[in-house]
Design a protein around this motif. Structure first.
Motif, PDB file in Angstrom:
ATOM      1  N   GLN A   1      81.034  24.899 -54.108  1.00  0.00           N
ATOM      2  CA  GLN A   1      79.892  25.510 -53.440  1.00  0.00           C
ATOM      3  C   GLN A   1      79.511  24.842 -52.111  1.00  0.00           C
ATOM      4  OE1 GLN A   1      78.101  28.304 -54.644  1.00  0.00           O
ATOM      5  NE2 GLN A   1      79.943  28.380 -55.889  1.00  0.00           N
ATOM      6  N   ASP A   2      79.665  23.535 -52.052  1.00  0.00           N
ATOM      7  CA  ASP A   2      79.186  22.817 -50.874  1.00  0.00           C
ATOM      8  C   ASP A   2      80.158  22.848 -49.707  1.00  0.00           C
ATOM      9  OD1 ASP A   2      76.695  21.985 -51.850  1.00  0.00           O
ATOM     10  OD2 ASP A   2      77.692  20.468 -53.073  1.00  0.00           O
TER      11      ASP A   2
ATOM     12  N   GLN B   1      79.058  27.472 -45.462  1.00  0.00           N
ATOM     13  CA  GLN B   1      79.256  27.003 -46.834  1.00  0.00           C
ATOM     14  C   GLN B   1      79.304  28.183 -47.794  1.00  0.00           C
ATOM     15  OE1 GLN B   1      76.634  23.789 -48.040  1.00  0.00           O
ATOM     16  NE2 GLN B   1      76.829  22.893 -46.012  1.00  0.00           N
TER      17      GLN B   1
ATOM     18  N   LYS C   1      78.252  28.536 -50.647  1.00  0.00           N
ATOM     19  CA  LYS C   1      77.058  28.839 -51.447  1.00  0.00           C
ATOM     20  C   LYS C   1      76.157  29.859 -50.748  1.00  0.00           C
ATOM     21  CE  LYS C   1      74.732  24.609 -50.017  1.00  0.00           C
ATOM     22  NZ  LYS C   1      74.346  23.290 -50.524  1.00  0.00           N
TER      23      LYS C   1
ATOM     24  N   TYR D   1      82.278  36.423 -51.637  1.00  0.00           N
ATOM     25  CA  TYR D   1      82.898  35.442 -52.523  1.00  0.00           C
ATOM     26  C   TYR D   1      84.173  36.006 -53.141  1.00  0.00           C
ATOM     27  CZ  TYR D   1      82.383  31.422 -55.660  1.00  0.00           C
ATOM     28  OH  TYR D   1      82.547  30.239 -56.321  1.00  0.00           O
TER      29      TYR D   1
END
Lengths: 350, 430
Positions: free
Chosen positions: B102-103, B144, B146, B153
């Motif tokens: 995620q990061d 990022q 997230k 995604y």
């Protein structure tokens, strides 16, 4: 355009090719495979498709031996390097100072202990910064490595749940990133040695890589073990923090083993008890090399000449380190066995 | 036959259904170190072989074990017993998306995923642009992950999986998300993978996808393989299973079917208002004795047994075909067919022959009537019988028609700009 039907239809089948048997290790045969036709390769746009003769066979099974696991880890070493980089990147993502934080924390520890033991509770060790830093350097590697590794599988659940790879690599990557920080701190150590005109014990230098290796192996074993256990028992993460604090004080880092502990222990004949702590010999080895001085004049009582380090030979130190290394290998083996048992349900538990 | 790419050997997977997980020591101690659990077998000795270049669909309801099977194949889960042998590089998209950290940014995740799949940085460099292109995330690639929307995604996940040059592609329901255009793009890519001879394993809820993409399909129910068959038949069984309330999937055996399939008996007797009555209705088709469905292109014969209580001249028999929603899509009658039946007193049989049935998959019913040419209804049997059609081919939709396609020769200007090898290719084709 002509239909590029898989070339396999046209034959080129290896002679003995049981559908069930022989598939396991049956890779690496240099034979044309289905899509090695120029047409398919062109369509895919990859030249390496022609090298498809070497297909890796992977077996997903509840019983994978430790040597097999080690082999897979070794094959994924490039991934390890990448994960180390990633871990460092993620750790300091969105922070302004970034990597500098990896220096600030140990610097702070160093400063605090220095002030406390040099000015408040004087322990009389000359060049105390060097003494302290020698031990702290190795300890930081061990503690930071094991502590971050404990949570690493849980923290990377997004990846663990979706992709298959030797997950032990995640734990090893934590040790690896601790190794990177160790490297930076080691540079500072060298600067300190110059700044304080403190010469290391050159003759004992071989102890440095040996103790470092032993520490890495031991830390890796614990990392693999704890990262798996933590998936099922999340307390492990918190427990390990407490244990690490106690463990730190069980090592002769801020105090001297020889001048402050050895006598008291030998009086009761329990010196061996102290050496059950595998980090003790490693820390002593680091101090023996980097601090370099066995006997010093106390800064508290200048007429006293005290021994700060065990006045033993290189062989004595090396022997202890090798012992720790052996113990570390046992821990690695245990870690891999436990990890293998627990790994099967990671994707469900996370 | 090509080699086995994925060999699933007798795998079983047991889960403990915890009544609340006890993940902390305190909870474990309180509950005597034991998590109250029920054992649950998500997979029961499942075996499956997928050969190189094959596309296999896995159908099943929620909880049938299909995702567990896929996870075991991907190596994300280990089976409790049995083993899976995977030959070749496998890229998977499990439950909506690849494993992204995620990061990290999209760019970093592409590299991370590549290396998780065993690629070197250089190899990822080569396909990086293709991945970004495919995902259409040029503007966001340095953001990022997230902050990505779920669609972004999935797009990135799919783009990575299809561009890392896998031998085996495993897709779990991922084609169901994203907008329609992207879905089509994904399916196009899957089809080009097929042409390149790669192996594809697909879990989907869309039987249409199975029929149009897969060579073979497997239906799972409660951790068991119910059937492994051609897509059409597998879809039919899957649909039947969906209809079953109790969950146990019963494959109807042909010999269990009553024969004739439907019968209506009316006691014969003189009747002025209804001089001709339908006594029974039956249908048949090739292989009627063996299978519970007919194939597209078969001849369907519908027989109408009648009893005339009074000798009647010019009797019309009518036939209506309906789809499963009850829409009549064909109606015909003997008078339309220019037939004239003068019936003496007594029983008899009229056969309708429907040659070359153009219907694709589905369940259909028919209704039969007997009437006078003026439209006076003597007798009528609504939804008198039903039959199933299964299409062995890959066509989807409702009916099939003869279709031809051809490639027009290029314009002269285009030929002038062609590369020599393209010209040679064109000439060789005539």
């Amino acid at each position: 355009m002509a239909l590029d039907v898989p070339a396999s239809a046209s034959g080129a089948k290896p002679p003995a090719n049981g559908a069930d048997g022989g598939v396991h290790e049956g890779f690496g045969l240099a034979r044309p495979v289905a899509d090695a036709s120029p047409m398919a390769a062109e369509a895919a746009g990859f030249t390496q498709r022609e090298a498809r003769g070497h297909k890796v066979t992977r077996v997903v099974s509840p019983t994978i031996s430790v040597p097999q696991r080690l082999r897979e880890i070794w094959l994924s070493r490039e991934l390890l390097v990448y994960l180390v980089r990633t871990e460092i990147k993620v750790k300091y993502k969105n922070s302004v100072l970034g990597l500098v934080w990896s220096m600030i924390a140990p610097a702070m520890t160093l400063a605090i202990y220095f002030i406390v033991f040099q000015f408040i509770a004087k322990n009389g060790i000359p060049h105390f910064v060097i003494f302290l830093f020698s031990g702290l350097l190795l300890w930081n590697l061990f503690q930071v490595g094991v502590q971050t590794a404990t949570g690493v599988v849980v923290n990377n659940s997004a990846i663990v749940k979706k992709v298959s790879f030797p997950r032990e690599i995640l734990a090893l990557a934590s040790i690896g990133s601790a190794g990177v920080f160790f490297f930076f701190q080691a540079i500072v150590m060298v600067i300190f040695l110059f700044a304080f005109h403190s010469a290391p014990a050159w003759g004992y230098l071989p102890l440095l890589p040996l103790a470092l290796l032993a520490a890495l192996v031991l830390a890796s074993g614990l990392a693999i073990l704890l990262s798996a256990v933590n998936v099922y028992l999340r307390d492990t993460q918190h427990l390990i923090e407490v244990v690490m604090t106690a463990w730190f004080w069980a090592c002769p880092i801020v105090y001297s083993f020889q001048s402050q502990v050895a006598l008291r222990l030998s009086k009761h004949g329990v010196t061996w008890l102290y050496f059950l702590n595998p980090m003790t010999p490693l820390v002593l080895s680091f101090q023996r090399v980097l601090y370099g001085k066995v006997t010093v004049t106390s800064t508290v009582a200048p007429h006293l000449v005290v021994a700060e380090l065990p006045p033993h030979s290189l062989a004595w130190y090396a022997g202890l380190d090798v012992g720790v290394l052996a113990a570390g290998l046992v821990v690695v083996y245990l870690g891999l066995v436990v990890f293998g048992r627990l790994e099967g349900n990671f994707a469900e538990e996370l | 036959m090509s080699e086995v790419a994925v060999d699933v050997k007798d795998i079983s997977k047991r889960f403990r259904l915890a009544q609340g997980k006890y993940n902390s020591l305190k909870e474990r101690v309180i509950h005597g170190m034991r998590t109250p659990s029920e054992e649950f077998w998500a997979l029961n000795k499942v075996s499956l072989q997928v050969r190189e270049g094959e596309t296999v669909g896995i159908l099943g309801r929620n909880g049938s074990g299909k995702s567990t099977l896929l996870k075991c194949i991907c190596g994300v889960l280990q089976p409790t017993s049995g083993e899976v042998v995977v030959r070749g590089k496998l890229a998977g998209l499990l439950e909506l998306g690849a494993g992204f950290q995620q990061d990290l940014t999209g760019r970093e995740n592409i590299y991370l995923n590549g290396s998780l799949l065993g690629m070197s940085k250089k190899e990822v460099d080569k396909v990086f642009d293709a991945i970004v292109d495919f995902s259409e995330l040029e503007e966001f690639i340095d953001g990022q992950v997230k902050f990505y929307s779920s669609g972004m995604y999935v797009r990135l996940g799919f783009a990575v999986a299809v561009n890392v040059d896998p031998d085996i592609l495993v897709i779990d329901e991922v084609l169901a998300v994203g907008d329609e255009r992207f879905q089509r793009k994904c399916i196009d890519r899957v089809k080009s993978f097929q042409r390149e001879g790669r192996t594809i394993l697909l879990v989907t809820h869309s039987p249409d996808q199975v029929r149009s993409i897969c060579d073979r399909a497997v239906v799972l129910s409660h951790g068991d393989v119910v059937i492994e068959a051609l897509p059409g038949e597998a879809v039919r069984i899957f649909r039947e299973g969906l209809l079953e309330e109790e969950g146990t999937l019963l494959v109807p055996l042909p010999d269990e079917e009553p024969e004739p399939r439907s019968s209506v008996t009316t006691p014969p007797g003189p009747d002025v208002e209804h001089p001709v009555r339908i006594t029974y209705i039956a249908h048949t088709y090739p292989r009627f004795e063996e299978v519970a469905y007919m194939s597209t292109g078969d001849t369907l014969t519908i027989g109408v047994g009648y009893h005339a209580s009074i000798a009647t001249n010019d009797v019309v028999f009518s036939l209506e075909l309906r789809d499963s929603d009850g829409n009549c899509f064909m109606r015909t009658a003997t008078d339309i067919l220019d037939l004239r039946f003068d019936l003496p007193v007594g029983p008899g049989l009229v056969n309708f022959f429907l040659d070359d049935i153009p219907l694709l998959d589905g369940s259909f019913t028919y209704s039969v009537g007997v009437l006078s040419p003026g439209g006076v209804l003597y007798d009528w049997r609504d939804s008198a019988g039903s039959f199933e059609v299964m299409c062995p081919g890959k066509a989807t939709g409702f009916i099939t028609m003869p279709v031809r396609a051809s490639l027009l020769p290029p314009e002269p200007e285009a030929i002038a700009q062609m590369a020599p090898e393209e010209l040679a290719h064109l000439e060789s084709q005539g």
